[in-house]
Design an enzyme around this catalytic site. Structure first.
Site, short mmCIF file in Angstrom:
data_model
loop_
_atom_site.label_atom_id
_atom_site.label_comp_id
_atom_site.label_asym_id
_atom_site.label_seq_id
_atom_site.Cartn_x
_atom_site.Cartn_y
_atom_site.Cartn_z
N HIS A 94 -35.69 -33.00 40.05
CA HIS A 94 -35.29 -31.61 40.24
C HIS A 94 -36.25 -30.65 39.53
O HIS A 94 -36.76 -30.95 38.46
CB HIS A 94 -33.82 -31.37 39.86
N ASP A 115 -36.76 -30.76 31.07
CA ASP A 115 -35.66 -31.19 31.94
C ASP A 115 -35.69 -30.26 33.15
O ASP A 115 -35.18 -29.16 33.07
CB ASP A 115 -34.33 -31.11 31.19
N GLU A 164 -30.11 -28.60 40.74
CA GLU A 164 -29.48 -29.76 40.11
C GLU A 164 -28.57 -29.31 38.98
O GLU A 164 -27.47 -29.83 38.80
CB GLU A 164 -30.57 -30.71 39.58
N GLU A 165 -29.05 -28.35 38.22
CA GLU A 165 -28.34 -27.95 37.00
C GLU A 165 -26.99 -27.30 37.28
O GLU A 165 -26.17 -27.17 36.39
CB GLU A 165 -29.22 -27.00 36.17
#
Lengths: 324, 359
Positions: B66, B181, B213-214
């Site tokens: 992602h 991330d 994604e988050e």
């Protein structure tokens, strides 16, 4: 009841995500009874009994709750995480078994405050290994609880009634099946206890017109139980709703009519905790009318799950009437 | 390609969930030399295909990394003594405790990014009890230094805000920055795609830089459905051990990429990854994940009829803080493992279950 089959089913190794041994056993039982058997990419076994009518999907899950090793300590003790809903109180002092046959016991650390039940993170599995290096078990290996399956009068006690009793029931159903107005798919699903993902993906592939999960439900008939109008031995329970779904009225009523037609006792079920594969199947593609036929079960998610033989027999009869 | 230069570009690029266009453009430039096709799907996923050498129809391996980063959104305006402040809301799992004193970029829909900072009163004028608490969201503001009228004219509700955190090279091949991330996984995929130029591989490789994604694995959900791959490897960061974190709660920094094990991951792919790592002597670790993993791997696994999926994670400290820290050695090992795994896949190979061998 074919207790020998039920015994094999309930003692086979199959924690959520690691259902191979159960699948192999079921495959051998159902292959001669149906036209086709296939395994989906997520490990659900689908038995297809061809017919000209609408597609009906019946599903029972093969997986059982278990644990997975998350860390091996210097001195060989194993830390673990739950595969499915493990109650800490039920886990204490239980035996567990790994796929390779290694057994251990779940122990609790000494704690400063003993007034509260321990969390799983305060427990460890002792397999008697002298050290991390000498441990026959590594991080990532799954294990199941150990428990014998016994018959006590009309009741059966075992560690995996949830939901090997459903698997047993569907095998027995296929054995006795003579007439069906459906193009029939019987799915033995994977990964129900963790995420319902076996049923979810199987339903996508099959595209059924209707789906029924066969699973256990709780009862309200034990000391100080939460009020619930389901009792052991009073017949299979036809689900109205649980935490994940409202059963489709058409599917629910079709089961009620089948039971009444055959004069079978049944109960209506409203479950305030948990859900079943039906919740996942009803959301496949554009939606699948779904319901659930439940076997009343005491002490669910403990190594002493208890069901009544008559409820199982009547559930098979109800399903046979439903498809006839 | 220099790992550190690649990570720097990716870390400093802008891409909040739902606003990934800037980072997607960078990744498109990075991947273009290595792939045969590039496209965007309706949600904004960047989808690249590198064709394999096997006979058609070829199996497809989906790689999902992602590209979105946790961020903030402008949710309103506030005025104090004529001075303008922006109210904020999180998008993704922002840790409020790390916000105080941060420098940020506000990204107006039109025009240049606007520098700003997170504004809270100095400790001297806070009460004892206020000093001990993390301010709730409605007491956290952005100060871009503008009078309220000018601020209202330049910034709109819904404009995203990202951390202004420089890429930091620490000693011992460790680096820190924002958005590792999961830009670290975008870097791993980029390094693997580059390495594959010199190699043959039987399967088609479809690399996806996923969106959102988050906030709910949304990009991976639609990408997996659209690509319908034979198997998938999701890549993400995972927790590395540090002070105050137990040995059993995280994996080792510098211990190599972590291979996820548990019901979310197909045992066949897990075993193949381990086998390739062992054969090529690539340091790796096993991470037990007992349920849906909370990564793109979960969304992919349950797509369609089900997709055999694996998860490869780079150990990372201080996740969801603007100082995410990782080891370049782990990044390079993850890229090597991914490359060798892809090169090792045989044309006629398919993920099977333990009880299916020979049946």
């Amino acid at each position: 009841m074919d207790f020998e089959l039920l015994h094999r089913l309930t003692t086979a190794f199959g924690p959520s995500g690691y259902e191979a041994a159960v699948r192999e056993l079921i495959r051998k039982e159902v292959a001669p009874l149906v036209d086709e058997v296939e395994v989906t990419p997520l490990g659900t076994l689908i038995a297809h009994k061809k017919g000209s009518g609408p597609r009906l999907l019946l599903a029972a899950h093969m997986d059982e709750i278990g644990v997975i090793v998350s860390y091996v300590e210097d001195k060989g003790f194993l830390r673990f995480a739950p595969l499915g809903g493990i109650f800490p109180l039920y886990a204490i002092a239980q035996r567990v078994r790994f796929a390779n046959g290694v057994e251990g016991v779940v122990a609790v650390e000494r704690r400063k405050d003993e007034s509260k039940p321990p969390a799983l993170s305060e427990m460890y599995i002792d397999i008697g290994a002298p050290s991390r290096e000498a441990s026959p078990i590594r991080v990532g290996e799954p294990a199941v609880f150990v428990g014998e399956t016994v018959r006590v009068g009309e009741r059966i006690i075992g560690k995996t009634m949830d939901d090997r009793i459903g698997c047993y029931l569907l095998i027995d159903f296929l054995r006795r099946l003579r007439t069906s107005r459906f193009d029939l798919y019987v799915a033995f699903t994977s990964q129900e206890e963790t995420t319902l993902s076996g049923a979810r993906t199987a339903a996508f592939g099959i595209e059924p017109d209707m789906a029924v999960a066969v699973d256990v439900t709780l009862t309200g008939d034990t000391p100080k139980a939460l009020p619930m109008a389901v009792e052991l031995g009073k017949g299979p329970a036809i689900k109205v709703k649980d935490r994940g779904m409202v059963a489709h009225p058409r599917v629910r009523d079709a089961m009620v009519e089948a039971a009444e037609r055959e004069g079978l006792p049944y109960q209506m079920e409203i479950l305030t905790f948990g859900t079943t594969d039906a919740a996942a199947m009803q959301l496949a593609r554009a939606g699948v009318p779904s319901g659930c036929l439940s076997i009343p079960c005491r002490h669910v998610h403990s190594p002493g799950e208890m069901v009544d033989v008559n409820d199982v027999e009547r559930a098979v009869a109800l399903l046979l009437a439903l498809v006839a | 390609m220099e790992t550190t230069a690649l990570l720097r570009q990716l870390s400093e690029a802008v891409g909040p969930p739902g606003y990934e266009a800037p980072v997607a453009e960078l990744i498109e430039r990075l991947w273009r030399p290595y792939v045969d096709e590039l496209r965007r799907d309706p949600l904004g996923n960047l989808i690249a295909r590198r064709r394999g050498s096997g006979a058609e129809p070829r199996p497809v391996l989906l790689l999902a990394a992602h590209m979105d980063e946790i961020a903030l959104l402008v949710s309103g305006y506030a005025e104090a003594y004529g001075h303008g402040y922006l109210r904020i809301e999180p998008i993704g799992g922002i840790d409020r405790r790390v916000l105080l004193g941060q420098r940020v970029w506000v990204h107006p829909r039109d025009g240049e990014p606007l520098p700003g900072l997170i504004a809270t009163p100095p400790p001297h004028i806070l009460s004892q009890s206020e000093r001990k608490k993390v301010p709730p969201w409605d007491h956290l503001f952005i100060d871009p230094g503008l009078p309220i009228e000018q601020l209202e004219a330049r910034v709109r509700i819904g404009d995203p805000i990202t951390f202004r955190a420089d890429y930091l090279e620490l000693k011992n091949r460790r680096v820190a920055g924002k958005a590792f991330d999961n830009r670290v996984s975008v870097a791993v995929v980029t390094l693997a795609l580059a390495a594959l130029l010199e190699r043959t591989h039987a399967w088609d490789i479809v690399a996806v830089a996923t969106v959102q994604e988050e906030v709910g694995l949304y990009g991976a959900t639609t990408a997996a459905y659209g690509v319908a791959p034979t198997a998938a490897v999701a890549l993400d960061g995972t927790f590395a051990r540090q002070h105050d974190v137990g040995e059993d709660e995280a994996v080792a920094l510098d211990g190599g990429p972590a291979i996820g094990v548990g019901p979310n991951f197909h045992p066949y792919l897990v075993d193949r990854l381990k086998e390739v790592a062992e054969h090529h002597e690539i340091a790796h670790q096993i991470e037990a994940i007992p349920r849906g993993s909370g990564t793109d791997a979960w969304a992919i696994q349950v797509s369609r009829e089900g997709i055999p999926t694996a998860l490869l994670s780079v150990p990372m400290r201080y996740m969801h803080q603007p100082v995410e820290l990782l080891s370049l050695r782990d990044v390079e090992r993850a890229a090597r493992l991914l490359t060798e795994f892809i090169a090792d896949l045989r044309a006629d190979e398919r993920p099977v279950w333990e009880d299916e061998h020979g049946s």
